[in-house]
Scaffold this active site. Structure first.
Site, short mmCIF file in Angstrom:
data_model
loop_
_atom_site.label_atom_id
_atom_site.label_comp_id
_atom_site.label_asym_id
_atom_site.label_seq_id
_atom_site.Cartn_x
_atom_site.Cartn_y
_atom_site.Cartn_z
N LYS A 117 47.36 -0.16 -1.20
CA LYS A 117 48.45 -0.77 -1.70
C LYS A 117 48.65 -2.17 -0.84
O LYS A 117 48.58 -3.27 -1.47
CB LYS A 117 49.61 -0.06 -1.46
N ASP B 154 53.69 0.59 -5.23
CA ASP B 154 54.54 1.01 -4.16
C ASP B 154 55.33 2.11 -4.87
O ASP B 154 55.27 2.40 -6.08
CB ASP B 154 55.34 -0.04 -3.50
#
Ligand code: SF4
Length: 209
Positions: A118, A136
């Site tokens: 991420k 996320d």
């Protein structure tokens, strides 16, 4: 999802300012800010980095600080002890292996301590302008509610989302889904009554039709 472009078009109209809400001026600053943003609001991170980056904003600067000193700088962010360690270790590796520069590939970025996919994708898309899909908790929740994907964890969502969304739209979709998740499709209770994409939303169909 066959209406994906329509959904993204509407979100673009709704959030014309959708962009990274972390403040940074270099790839390294964004990397540090993204590490700090785990379980911490962007507003809080910007407050902390706004002061800290005036004094320290290169990997070399952070290698010269002790972990205690970094903790002191970032102590108002959640999980500050482990984040201080990650910032220190990542800075050391950047200096030792990458000549003090942040690498611009997913493979190299994810070799840095504390940098997962991420964080790496956030840096690639925002600091290096590459097509990348950072997932996320907002992106995970909202994309599942709408029905763009059907996944059980954020980690399992990146590849299905890349399949579902045209590559050129990956990076901006990340911001659109986050903006939508923060403003309307909130975690505890989505505000479907004011949502502009009810017509295309799986959650809405399943719950209100
Ligand atoms: S209709 Fe409701 S669940 Fe669907 S995207 Fe909008 S706010 Fe989220």
């Amino acid at each position: 999802m066959k209406n994906i472009n329509k959904v993204l078009d509407i979100l673009e109209e709704t959030y014309p300012d959708a962009k990274c809400e972390l403040e940074y001026t270099t790839p390294f600053e964004l990397l540090v800010a993204t590490i700090l943003s785990a379980q911490c609001t962007d507003v809080r991170v910007n407050k902390v980095t706004g002061e800290m980056f005036k004094k320290y904003n290169t990997p070399e600067d952070f290698t010269k600080l002790s972990i205690k000193e970094i903790e002191e700088e970032i102590k108002t962010c959640g999980l500050f002890r482990s984040k201080a360690e990650k910032i220190k270790q990542t800075s050391e590796k950047l200096c030792d292996v990458y000549n003090g520069e942040v690498p611009n590939t997913l493979e190299e970025l994810t070799k840095l301590p504390g940098v997962g996919r991420k964080t790496a994708n956030v840096v690639l898309s925002n600091a290096f302008g590459q097509d990348a899909m950072a997932v996320d908790t907002h992106v995970f929740r909202v994309s599942n509610r709408i029905g763009i994907v059907n996944t059980s964890t954020p980690e399992k969502t990146e590849f299905p989302l890349m399949e579902a969304i045209p590559k050129k739209r990956w990076s901006h979709s990340h911001h659109l889904l986050i903006f939508h998740g923060r403003r309307i499709c909130k975690a505890r209770k989505p505000e479907c009554e004011i949502c502009p994409i009810t017509k295309y939303c799986k959650y809405y169909k399943d719950n209100f039709k």
